[in-house]
Design an enzyme around this catalytic site. Structure first.
Site, PDB file in Angstrom:
ATOM      1  N   LYS A 135       0.829  -1.221  -0.046  1.00  0.00           N
ATOM      2  CA  LYS A 135      -0.174   0.226  -0.097  1.00  0.00           C
ATOM      3  C   LYS A 135       0.801   1.327   0.022  1.00  0.00           C
ATOM      4  O   LYS A 135       2.106   1.395   0.531  1.00  0.00           O
ATOM      5  CB  LYS A 135      -0.821  -0.004   1.230  1.00  0.00           C
ATOM      6  CG  LYS A 135      -0.316   0.053   2.670  1.00  0.00           C
ATOM      7  CD  LYS A 135       0.010   1.517   3.191  1.00  0.00           C
ATOM      8  CE  LYS A 135       0.972   1.667   4.316  1.00  0.00           C
ATOM      9  NZ  LYS A 135       1.675   2.928   4.649  1.00  0.00           N
ATOM     10  N   VAL A 170      11.141  -4.600   3.354  1.00  0.00           N
ATOM     11  CA  VAL A 170      10.933  -4.719   4.498  1.00  0.00           C
ATOM     12  C   VAL A 170      11.144  -3.175   5.288  1.00  0.00           C
ATOM     13  O   VAL A 170      11.984  -2.602   4.635  1.00  0.00           O
ATOM     14  CB  VAL A 170      12.014  -5.862   5.152  1.00  0.00           C
ATOM     15  CG1 VAL A 170      11.788  -5.679   6.723  1.00  0.00           C
ATOM     16  CG2 VAL A 170      11.522  -7.218   4.568  1.00  0.00           C
ATOM     17  N   ALA A 171      10.459  -2.803   6.157  1.00  0.00           N
ATOM     18  CA  ALA A 171      10.557  -1.413   6.779  1.00  0.00           C
ATOM     19  C   ALA A 171      10.769  -0.435   5.742  1.00  0.00           C
ATOM     20  O   ALA A 171      11.282   0.522   5.843  1.00  0.00           O
ATOM     21  CB  ALA A 171      11.825  -1.726   7.634  1.00  0.00           C
ATOM     22  N   GLY A 172       9.645  -0.807   4.795  1.00  0.00           N
ATOM     23  CA  GLY A 172       9.931   0.446   3.620  1.00  0.00           C
ATOM     24  C   GLY A 172       8.546   1.500   3.609  1.00  0.00           C
ATOM     25  O   GLY A 172       8.520   2.222   2.526  1.00  0.00           O
ATOM     26  N   GLY A 173       7.776   1.286   4.645  1.00  0.00           N
ATOM     27  CA  GLY A 173       6.302   2.149   4.420  1.00  0.00           C
ATOM     28  C   GLY A 173       5.271   1.762   3.470  1.00  0.00           C
ATOM     29  O   GLY A 173       4.634   2.477   3.261  1.00  0.00           O
ATOM     30  N   ALA A 211       3.669  -1.340   4.255  1.00  0.00           N
ATOM     31  CA  ALA A 211       2.901  -2.138   4.825  1.00  0.00           C
ATOM     32  C   ALA A 211       3.463  -3.845   4.378  1.00  0.00           C
ATOM     33  O   ALA A 211       2.507  -4.529   4.436  1.00  0.00           O
ATOM     34  CB  ALA A 211       1.478  -1.952   4.690  1.00  0.00           C
ATOM     35  N   SER A 262       2.425  -6.066   7.214  1.00  0.00           N
ATOM     36  CA  SER A 262       0.981  -6.320   7.651  1.00  0.00           C
ATOM     37  C   SER A 262       0.258  -7.040   6.499  1.00  0.00           C
ATOM     38  O   SER A 262      -0.658  -7.552   6.842  1.00  0.00           O
ATOM     39  CB  SER A 262       0.606  -4.549   7.530  1.00  0.00           C
ATOM     40  OG  SER A 262       1.226  -3.950   8.764  1.00  0.00           O
ATOM     41  N   ASP A 314      -2.231  -1.293   9.925  1.00  0.00           N
ATOM     42  CA  ASP A 314      -2.480  -1.380   8.529  1.00  0.00           C
ATOM     43  C   ASP A 314      -2.868  -2.750   7.881  1.00  0.00           C
ATOM     44  O   ASP A 314      -3.128  -2.959   6.701  1.00  0.00           O
ATOM     45  CB  ASP A 314      -0.966  -1.101   7.508  1.00  0.00           C
ATOM     46  CG  ASP A 314      -0.525   0.130   7.904  1.00  0.00           C
ATOM     47  OD1 ASP A 314      -1.285   0.979   8.125  1.00  0.00           O
ATOM     48  OD2 ASP A 314       0.706   0.148   7.767  1.00  0.00           O
TER      49      ASP A 314
HETATM   50  O1  C5P Z   1      -0.103  -0.874  14.437  1.00  0.00           O
HETATM   51  P1  C5P Z   1       1.242  -1.363  13.783  1.00  0.00           P
HETATM   52  O2  C5P Z   1       1.925  -2.278  14.703  1.00  0.00           O
HETATM   53  O3  C5P Z   1       1.656  -1.333  12.281  1.00  0.00           O
HETATM   54  O4  C5P Z   1       2.045   0.003  14.294  1.00  0.00           O
HETATM   55  C1  C5P Z   1       3.550   0.075  14.568  1.00  0.00           C
HETATM   56  C2  C5P Z   1       3.950   1.099  15.279  1.00  0.00           C
HETATM   57  O5  C5P Z   1       3.754   2.353  14.669  1.00  0.00           O
HETATM   58  C3  C5P Z   1       3.201   1.361  16.618  1.00  0.00           C
HETATM   59  O6  C5P Z   1       3.965   0.729  17.665  1.00  0.00           O
HETATM   60  C4  C5P Z   1       3.423   2.623  16.952  1.00  0.00           C
HETATM   61  O7  C5P Z   1       4.653   3.196  17.533  1.00  0.00           O
HETATM   62  C5  C5P Z   1       3.165   3.339  15.542  1.00  0.00           C
HETATM   63  N1  C5P Z   1       1.970   3.986  15.082  1.00  0.00           N
HETATM   64  C6  C5P Z   1       1.457   4.860  15.795  1.00  0.00           C
HETATM   65  N2  C5P Z   1       0.227   5.274  15.436  1.00  0.00           N
HETATM   66  C7  C5P Z   1      -0.592   4.595  14.240  1.00  0.00           C
HETATM   67  C8  C5P Z   1      -0.017   3.439  13.896  1.00  0.00           C
HETATM   68  C9  C5P Z   1       1.232   3.055  14.165  1.00  0.00           C
HETATM   69  O8  C5P Z   1       1.952   5.527  16.590  1.00  0.00           O
HETATM   70  N3  C5P Z   1      -1.890   5.184  14.145  1.00  0.00           N
END
Ligand code: C5P
Length: 309
Positions: free
Chosen positions: A19, A109-112, A114, A117, A150
């Site tokens: 995404k 990985v870790a690319g923004g 998802a 996810s 995500d």
């Molecule tokens: O939900 P997810 O595990 O993908 O989020 C990863 C990290 O990103 C969370 O631990 C949090 O630090 C940050 N996050 C946030 N606010 C969001 C989504 C993610 O602070 N709405």
């Protein structure tokens, strides 16, 4: 003579997209540490694949190959494993369930984008099918929301509005198909670190709201307008952590992109271009300038996680 029919259920394969966020508007942190979001997700044609087959009861195993595979955990931290366990726990009703999954990654990985996810979403769908569990889409979306912000969108795909912490998704009625070039960074960015930097830069962030102009551009299917309306509150924090991304974005605009934006928490940069030919040119320009590790042509929107077999 016809081939014998196996009594062992065949494995299942799920394809799941990356995404990008066309808008990512971030509010001040909530009491639980998450940030309220008003976001517009779009699924693009860069896919991971998750294959799932039966294993002994209580075994939840995963292997990973492809782009960035060595960076992905293969223990219980893996989001696909967490997804499979969660599904078995909630909907397995004491059945002797086990699964062995093979993830093939194309999403960095870790690319923004998802990537992790999307693997969680694919695992939910694959295991529900493999184990023949009776789980509705609503129930699966709720499980997905528990796994990560995500993950529900990766099930839904298309173009969608995200609210809450990103886990509440609703389809957007938009027009048209868009050409996106994705420029992958040399190293990943930690999402929590990017959010922390956001809080330092914008301690007085207002409640998040998606700009009307972006929604109007999507309704009109107007790529020029959409390019100008792209917005990401995590872009400035990502640029603080990786200043070289500024040059990546500028290079894209110099070579004719209609819009350039950091994707999610970065460091992938997404460039909206007017045609497939423009996408090919931009991929060449970005990679030959050395501002990205590699560049991929994609189109969006595409559907979310889908069974292939
Ligand atoms: O939900 P997810 O595990 O993908 O989020 C990863 C990290 O990103 C969370 O631990 C949090 O630090 C940050 N996050 C946030 N606010 C969001 C989504 C993610 O602070 N709405």
């Amino acid at each position: 003579m016809s081939a014998p029919i196996s009594t062992v259920p065949a494995g299942v394969r799920v394809r799941v997209p990356a995404k990008i966020n066309l808008a990512l508007c971030v509010g001040p942190p909530r009491a639980d540490g998450f940030h309220p979001l008003a976001t517009v997700y779009q699924a693009v044609s860069l896919f991971d694949e998750v294959q799932a087959g039966w294993e002994d009861p209580g075994v939840f195993a995963v292997s990973v190959s492809g782009e960035g595979a060595d960076l992905v955990p293969t223990d219980d931290d893996n989001l696909a494993v967490r997804a499979a366990r969660l599904l078995a726990e909630r909907y397995g009703e004491g059945q002797p369930l086990g699964v062995s999954m093979a993830i093939h990654k194309s999403i960095p990985v870790a690319g923004g984008l998802a990537g992790g996810s999307s693997n969680g979403a694919a695992a939910l769908l694959a295991c529900a099918d493999l184990w023949a569990l009776d789980v509705s889409l609503e129930q699966m979306l709720a499980l997905a929301g528990e796994l990560g912000s995500d993950v529900p969108f990766a099930l839904l795909g298309g173009t969608a509005l995200g609210s809450g912490r990103g886990e509440q998704v609703a389809p957007v009625l938009g027009r048209g198909s868009y050409h996106w070039v994705l420029g992958f960074g040399w190293t990943g960015l930690s999402t929590p670190a990017v959010y922390r930097t956001h809080d330092q830069l914008r301690p007085d962030a207002p409640p998040p709201e998606v700009p009307d102009e972006l929604m109007a551009a999507l309704r009109a299917g107007d790529a020029q307008r959409l390019g100008r309306a792209l917005v990401n509150d995590l872009q400035e924090p990502a640029l603080r952590l990786q200043p070289q991304l500024r040059q990546t974005l500028e290079t894209g605009i110099e070579y004719g992109a209609l819009g350039a934006i950091v994707s999610g928490s970065g460091p992938t940069c997404a460039f909206l271009v007017k045609s497939e030919a423009a996408a090919i040119d931009l991929c060449v320009a970005l990679t030959s300038d050395g501002v990205v590790r590699t560049a991929r042509r994609t189109v969006g929107p595409v559907p979310g996680a889908r069974l292939l077999s």
